[in-house]
Design a protein around this motif. Structure first.
Motif, PDB file in Angstrom:
ATOM      1  N   GLN A  35      -3.159  -2.831   2.224  1.00 52.12           N
ATOM      2  CA  GLN A  35      -4.247  -3.379   2.418  1.00 52.12           C
ATOM      3  C   GLN A  35      -4.133  -4.846   2.132  1.00 52.12           C
ATOM      4  N   LEU A  36      -3.174  -5.388   1.009  1.00 51.37           N
ATOM      5  CA  LEU A  36      -3.108  -6.848   0.722  1.00 51.37           C
ATOM      6  C   LEU A  36      -2.025  -7.359   1.699  1.00 51.37           C
ATOM      7  N   GLU A  37      -1.303  -6.392   2.312  1.00 50.22           N
ATOM      8  CA  GLU A  37      -0.192  -6.984   3.260  1.00 50.22           C
ATOM      9  C   GLU A  37      -1.205  -7.390   4.694  1.00 50.22           C
ATOM     10  N   GLN A  38      -2.157  -6.344   4.930  1.00 49.19           N
ATOM     11  CA  GLN A  38      -2.939  -6.782   6.134  1.00 49.19           C
ATOM     12  C   GLN A  38      -3.769  -7.957   5.991  1.00 49.19           C
ATOM     13  N   ALA A  39      -4.410  -8.150   4.558  1.00 46.34           N
ATOM     14  CA  ALA A  39      -5.112  -9.374   4.255  1.00 46.34           C
ATOM     15  C   ALA A  39      -4.163 -10.533   4.422  1.00 46.34           C
ATOM     16  N   LEU A  40      -2.983 -10.565   4.098  1.00 44.76           N
ATOM     17  CA  LEU A  40      -2.024 -11.718   4.188  1.00 44.76           C
ATOM     18  C   LEU A  40      -1.943 -11.922   5.701  1.00 44.76           C
ATOM     19  N   GLY A  41      -1.695 -10.951   6.512  1.00 44.38           N
ATOM     20  CA  GLY A  41      -1.410 -10.928   8.022  1.00 44.38           C
ATOM     21  C   GLY A  41      -2.560 -11.575   8.648  1.00 44.38           C
ATOM     22  N   PRO A  67       0.882   6.732  -7.100  1.00 43.13           N
ATOM     23  CA  PRO A  67       1.802   6.106  -6.310  1.00 43.13           C
ATOM     24  C   PRO A  67       1.022   5.874  -4.772  1.00 43.13           C
ATOM     25  N   ALA A  68       0.419   7.004  -4.490  1.00 46.47           N
ATOM     26  CA  ALA A  68      -0.284   7.067  -2.924  1.00 46.47           C
ATOM     27  C   ALA A  68      -1.222   5.948  -3.019  1.00 46.47           C
ATOM     28  N   THR A  69      -2.385   5.602  -3.996  1.00 47.81           N
ATOM     29  CA  THR A  69      -3.234   4.715  -4.330  1.00 47.81           C
ATOM     30  C   THR A  69      -2.426   3.376  -4.272  1.00 47.81           C
ATOM     31  N   LEU A  70      -1.474   3.065  -4.848  1.00 49.20           N
ATOM     32  CA  LEU A  70      -0.586   1.868  -5.112  1.00 49.20           C
ATOM     33  C   LEU A  70      -0.124   1.519  -3.697  1.00 49.20           C
ATOM     34  N   LEU A  71       0.465   2.499  -3.060  1.00 44.44           N
ATOM     35  CA  LEU A  71       0.777   2.093  -1.758  1.00 44.44           C
ATOM     36  C   LEU A  71      -0.114   1.659  -0.743  1.00 44.44           C
TER      37      LEU A  71
END
Length: 177
Positions: free
Chosen positions: A156-162, A147-151
């Motif tokens: 990182q994906l949310e940062q890229a979308l931002g 779960p830690a790696t998944l979070l």
């Protein structure tokens, strides 16, 4: 000479490298084969980049005016570009890699509570089955992570979308189309 180099550049885009055609053009024009190859590569680069960006006639003229060529040569290059930009775009579209696309995702949370050697152990794992479409074929990839790696991956994906919402990225994406 420009017409011959233009023809060779377009042939090389269509069919790939043609050393014999370069050799015959070098003999015909009485120029070194290296100069012919560099000229073809430069012309191919100019035509492909201009076609990728769908540069207008005025922008193309401004781009090649900086190179310091004669007006007659600039007109020849412009005509070559205008006559072949749609074909070059279609060739570049065929060369683009066909990447798989998302179809669906199945996931499961597994938790190991204890083992024979450790009575008090909590070891969570997220197992995902990612279904992808590629060239009308469906494939599945099984992935497993904690779960830690998944979070971290989600952050990182949310940062890229931002970052995609920033003006600089929007301009780049607009020019890629």
């Amino acid at each position: 000479a420009v017409g011959e180099l233009g023809r060779l550049a377009l042939e090389q885009l269509r069919r790939g490298a043609a050393p014999r055609a370069c050799e015959s053009a070098a003999r015909k024009l009485n120029i070194s084969i290296d100069i012919i190859q560099h000229g073809i590569e430069g012309l191919m680069y100019l035509l492909t980049e201009s076609s990728k960006l769908m540069i207008s006639e005025v922008d193309f003229q401004d781009s090649i005016h900086v190179l310091g060529f004669s007006d007659e040569l600039n007109k020849s290059l412009l005509q070559l570009y205008l006559d072949n930009r749609k074909e070059i775009r279609s060739i570049l579209g065929e060369l683009a890699p066909r990447l798989p696309s998302y179809h669906s995702l199945e996931w499961r949370l597994d938790v190991q509570l204890a083992s024979r050697s450790l009575r008090q152990q909590i070891k969570p794992a997220v197992t995902m089955k990612l279904h992808l479409n590629q060239n009308e074929d469906q494939t599945a990839q099984v992935l497993q992570t904690d779960p830690a790696t998944l979070l971290h991956l989600i952050q990182q994906l949310e940062q890229a979308l931002g970052e995609m919402k920033m003006n600089h990225c929007r301009r780049i994406v607009r020019n890629m189309k």
